[in-house]
Scaffold this motif. Structure first.
Motif, PDB file in Angstrom:
ATOM      1  N   ARG A 111      47.280   8.843  39.583  1.00 51.07           N
ATOM      2  CA  ARG A 111      48.635   9.268  39.920  1.00 51.07           C
ATOM      3  C   ARG A 111      48.892   9.199  41.423  1.00 51.07           C
ATOM      4  O   ARG A 111      49.983   8.843  41.858  1.00 51.07           O
ATOM      5  CB  ARG A 111      48.896  10.686  39.399  1.00 51.07           C
ATOM      6  N   VAL A 112      47.874   9.552  42.210  1.00 48.79           N
ATOM      7  CA  VAL A 112      48.004   9.457  43.671  1.00 48.79           C
ATOM      8  C   VAL A 112      48.284   8.007  44.068  1.00 48.79           C
ATOM      9  O   VAL A 112      49.204   7.708  44.828  1.00 48.79           O
ATOM     10  CB  VAL A 112      46.724   9.973  44.367  1.00 48.79           C
ATOM     11  N   ARG A 113      47.496   7.085  43.521  1.00 47.93           N
ATOM     12  CA  ARG A 113      47.689   5.669  43.864  1.00 47.93           C
ATOM     13  C   ARG A 113      49.077   5.185  43.445  1.00 47.93           C
ATOM     14  O   ARG A 113      49.745   4.461  44.175  1.00 47.93           O
ATOM     15  CB  ARG A 113      46.650   4.807  43.154  1.00 47.93           C
ATOM     16  N   ALA A 114      49.487   5.587  42.238  1.00 50.75           N
ATOM     17  CA  ALA A 114      50.789   5.126  41.727  1.00 50.75           C
ATOM     18  C   ALA A 114      51.927   5.636  42.596  1.00 50.75           C
ATOM     19  O   ALA A 114      52.862   4.899  42.917  1.00 50.75           O
ATOM     20  CB  ALA A 114      50.976   5.581  40.283  1.00 50.75           C
ATOM     21  N   LEU A 115      51.841   6.907  43.009  1.00 47.56           N
ATOM     22  CA  LEU A 115      52.914   7.471  43.833  1.00 47.56           C
ATOM     23  C   LEU A 115      52.978   6.816  45.200  1.00 47.56           C
ATOM     24  O   LEU A 115      54.059   6.547  45.722  1.00 47.56           O
ATOM     25  CB  LEU A 115      52.679   8.973  44.021  1.00 47.56           C
ATOM     26  N   ILE A 116      51.816   6.555  45.788  1.00 48.04           N
ATOM     27  CA  ILE A 116      51.783   5.909  47.103  1.00 48.04           C
ATOM     28  C   ILE A 116      52.355   4.498  46.995  1.00 48.04           C
ATOM     29  O   ILE A 116      53.113   4.057  47.838  1.00 48.04           O
ATOM     30  CB  ILE A 116      50.351   5.925  47.672  1.00 48.04           C
ATOM     31  N   ARG A 117      51.996   3.812  45.912  1.00 46.84           N
ATOM     32  CA  ARG A 117      52.540   2.488  45.665  1.00 46.84           C
ATOM     33  C   ARG A 117      54.062   2.522  45.564  1.00 46.84           C
ATOM     34  O   ARG A 117      54.757   1.761  46.203  1.00 46.84           O
ATOM     35  CB  ARG A 117      52.022   2.008  44.315  1.00 46.84           C
ATOM     36  N   ARG A 118      54.537   3.448  44.734  1.00 46.05           N
ATOM     37  CA  ARG A 118      55.980   3.530  44.514  1.00 46.05           C
ATOM     38  C   ARG A 118      56.712   3.853  45.804  1.00 46.05           C
ATOM     39  O   ARG A 118      57.772   3.317  46.080  1.00 46.05           O
ATOM     40  CB  ARG A 118      56.301   4.612  43.476  1.00 46.05           C
ATOM     41  N   SER A 119      56.122   4.754  46.624  1.00 43.78           N
ATOM     42  CA  SER A 119      56.840   5.108  47.852  1.00 43.78           C
ATOM     43  C   SER A 119      56.830   3.940  48.830  1.00 43.78           C
ATOM     44  O   SER A 119      57.639   3.887  49.742  1.00 43.78           O
ATOM     45  CB  SER A 119      56.303   6.406  48.467  1.00 43.78           C
ATOM     46  N   ALA A 120      55.911   2.984  48.647  1.00 47.56           N
ATOM     47  CA  ALA A 120      55.927   1.769  49.475  1.00 47.56           C
ATOM     48  C   ALA A 120      56.754   0.668  48.807  1.00 47.56           C
ATOM     49  O   ALA A 120      56.836  -0.444  49.309  1.00 47.56           O
ATOM     50  CB  ALA A 120      54.497   1.288  49.729  1.00 47.56           C
ATOM     51  N   GLY A 121      57.345   0.961  47.640  1.00 44.85           N
ATOM     52  CA  GLY A 121      58.181  -0.025  46.953  1.00 44.85           C
ATOM     53  C   GLY A 121      57.381  -1.100  46.238  1.00 44.85           C
ATOM     54  O   GLY A 121      57.887  -2.187  45.987  1.00 44.85           O
ATOM     55  N   LEU A 122      56.119  -0.808  45.890  1.00 43.59           N
ATOM     56  CA  LEU A 122      55.272  -1.809  45.220  1.00 43.59           C
ATOM     57  C   LEU A 122      55.134  -1.435  43.757  1.00 43.59           C
ATOM     58  O   LEU A 122      55.076  -0.267  43.400  1.00 43.59           O
ATOM     59  CB  LEU A 122      53.888  -1.842  45.879  1.00 43.59           C
ATOM     60  N   SER A 123      55.053  -2.462  42.899  1.00 38.48           N
ATOM     61  CA  SER A 123      55.070  -2.153  41.471  1.00 38.48           C
ATOM     62  C   SER A 123      53.689  -2.089  40.840  1.00 38.48           C
ATOM     63  O   SER A 123      53.522  -1.499  39.792  1.00 38.48           O
ATOM     64  CB  SER A 123      55.929  -3.174  40.729  1.00 38.48           C
ATOM     65  N   HIS A 124      52.681  -2.674  41.437  1.00 37.82           N
ATOM     66  CA  HIS A 124      51.357  -2.522  40.835  1.00 37.82           C
ATOM     67  C   HIS A 124      50.251  -2.463  41.877  1.00 37.82           C
ATOM     68  O   HIS A 124      50.512  -2.558  43.070  1.00 37.82           O
ATOM     69  CB  HIS A 124      51.082  -3.589  39.776  1.00 37.82           C
ATOM     70  N   GLY A 125      49.008  -2.303  41.419  1.00 37.72           N
ATOM     71  CA  GLY A 125      47.902  -1.927  42.291  1.00 37.72           C
ATOM     72  C   GLY A 125      47.265  -3.041  43.094  1.00 37.72           C
ATOM     73  O   GLY A 125      46.371  -2.792  43.883  1.00 37.72           O
ATOM     74  N   VAL A 126      47.724  -4.270  42.879  1.00 32.27           N
ATOM     75  CA  VAL A 126      47.175  -5.375  43.657  1.00 32.27           C
ATOM     76  C   VAL A 126      48.269  -5.878  44.597  1.00 32.27           C
ATOM     77  O   VAL A 126      49.345  -6.261  44.155  1.00 32.27           O
ATOM     78  CB  VAL A 126      46.685  -6.517  42.742  1.00 32.27           C
ATOM     79  N   ILE A 127      47.982  -5.813  45.896  1.00 30.58           N
ATOM     80  CA  ILE A 127      48.978  -6.215  46.890  1.00 30.58           C
ATOM     81  C   ILE A 127      48.504  -7.511  47.537  1.00 30.58           C
ATOM     82  O   ILE A 127      47.355  -7.614  47.965  1.00 30.58           O
ATOM     83  CB  ILE A 127      49.130  -5.136  47.980  1.00 30.58           C
ATOM     84  N   GLU A 128      49.401  -8.496  47.573  1.00 32.08           N
ATOM     85  CA  GLU A 128      49.028  -9.777  48.174  1.00 32.08           C
ATOM     86  C   GLU A 128      50.001 -10.129  49.276  1.00 32.08           C
ATOM     87  O   GLU A 128      51.190  -9.854  49.173  1.00 32.08           O
ATOM     88  CB  GLU A 128      49.088 -10.878  47.109  1.00 32.08           C
ATOM     89  N   THR A 129      49.477 -10.717  50.320  1.00 32.45           N
ATOM     90  CA  THR A 129      50.342 -11.302  51.332  1.00 32.45           C
ATOM     91  C   THR A 129      49.565 -12.395  52.050  1.00 32.45           C
ATOM     92  O   THR A 129      48.431 -12.173  52.463  1.00 32.45           O
ATOM     93  CB  THR A 129      50.893 -10.249  52.315  1.00 32.45           C
ATOM     94  N   GLY A 130      50.141 -13.558  52.154  1.00 34.64           N
ATOM     95  CA  GLY A 130      49.439 -14.667  52.806  1.00 34.64           C
ATOM     96  C   GLY A 130      48.079 -14.891  52.160  1.00 34.64           C
ATOM     97  O   GLY A 130      47.975 -15.038  50.948  1.00 34.64           O
ATOM     98  N   ASP A 131      47.026 -14.853  52.978  1.00 35.18           N
ATOM     99  CA  ASP A 131      45.669 -15.089  52.481  1.00 35.18           C
ATOM    100  C   ASP A 131      44.978 -13.820  52.006  1.00 35.18           C
ATOM    101  O   ASP A 131      43.853 -13.864  51.534  1.00 35.18           O
ATOM    102  CB  ASP A 131      44.801 -15.694  53.602  1.00 35.18           C
ATOM    103  N   LEU A 132      45.629 -12.666  52.174  1.00 32.27           N
ATOM    104  CA  LEU A 132      44.948 -11.389  51.891  1.00 32.27           C
ATOM    105  C   LEU A 132      45.354 -10.832  50.537  1.00 32.27           C
ATOM    106  O   LEU A 132      46.516 -10.884  50.145  1.00 32.27           O
ATOM    107  CB  LEU A 132      45.296 -10.353  52.955  1.00 32.27           C
ATOM    108  N   THR A 133      44.360 -10.262  49.845  1.00 32.79           N
ATOM    109  CA  THR A 133      44.617  -9.565  48.590  1.00 32.79           C
ATOM    110  C   THR A 133      43.901  -8.218  48.655  1.00 32.79           C
ATOM    111  O   THR A 133      42.732  -8.148  49.035  1.00 32.79           O
ATOM    112  CB  THR A 133      44.067 -10.366  47.388  1.00 32.79           C
TER     113      THR A 133
END
Ligand code: CA
Length: 221
Positions: A111-133
């Motif tokens: 729940r902590v992870r989900a809330l932090i994700r949501r407050s950053a506007g992200l929909s799931h637990g894997v964040i990608e940008t450019g070459d980084l995952t």
């Protein structure tokens, strides 16, 4: 990511703190409502775990005062079994989620992870940008598809920047969100940490904007 854990039962407080620290979060703690109110009012937390039954000032009063003062951090309240009116009042007062005691640590962490994700506007637990995952469940990082071994502090730094990708994050803000109350905090240590990470992730993974802060850029569309 830096969290505040508010719980007056030492055993529960220590268990929660240990579990969240092992999941990659810097944790501060408070054992009564007055301490909690003060810390939440003066420090910047990414999330608060707030027990409602607290000495000195009860958790609902703390929650209401934070929200009245304009503090918007996500808050998970902990309530006693069967205390549904308290839960309703807590959610009405601005809590984002709740857990009923006793609960499984795995559920709190999810729940902590989900809330932090949501407050950053992200929909799931894997964040990608450019070459980084970044995988927030496994606490793992890949650069150009290859896994990268990082320390807990290095992980926190990348996780914070990835949750705020595309935004220049000032050094002061990074320091506040990386280190707990008891850690030494200074800009030189932060710069050294960034240099170590550039060696691991590639020299362009984290940009420095002189005088402004640090950035993990979003790829150009
Ligand atoms: Ca309590």
């Amino acid at each position: 990511m830096r969290l505040l854990i508010v719980e007056d039962e030492p055993r529960i407080r220590e268990d929660i703190t240990a579990a969240l620290a092992a999941s990659g979060f810097a944790c501060d703690t408070a054992a009564d409502g007055e301490d909690a109110w003060f810390l939440g009012d003066t420090e910047n937390y990414d999330l608060v775990v707030l027990d409602l039954g607290l000495p000195k000032m009860d958790g609902l009063a703390v929650l209401k005062r934070w929200r009245a003062a304009g503090h918007k951090m996500p808050i998970i309240i902990l309530t006693a079994r069967g205390a549904w009116p308290e839960r309703v009042e807590g959610i009405d007062a601005g809590a984002d989620d709740y857990l009923t005691k006793p609960f499984r640590m795995e559920e709190l962490i999810a729940r902590v992870r989900a809330l932090i994700r949501r407050s950053a506007g992200l929909s799931h637990g894997v964040i990608e940008t450019g070459d980084l995952t970044l995988d927030t469940r496994q606490m793992r990082i890949w650069a150009s598809g290859a896994p990268v071994a990082v320390s807990p502090l290095e992980y926190r730094l990348i996780a914070y920047l990835m949750h705020h990708k595309g935004r220049v994050v000032p050094a002061g803000e990074l320091i506040e969100h990386l280190y707990g109350d008891d850690d030494a905090r200074d800009a030189n240590a932060l710069e050294a940490l960034i240099m170590r990470l550039r060696k691991k992730l590639g020299s362009t993974a984290i940009e420095t904007r002189r005088g402004f802060g640090y950035l993990i850029a979003e790829p150009q569309a």
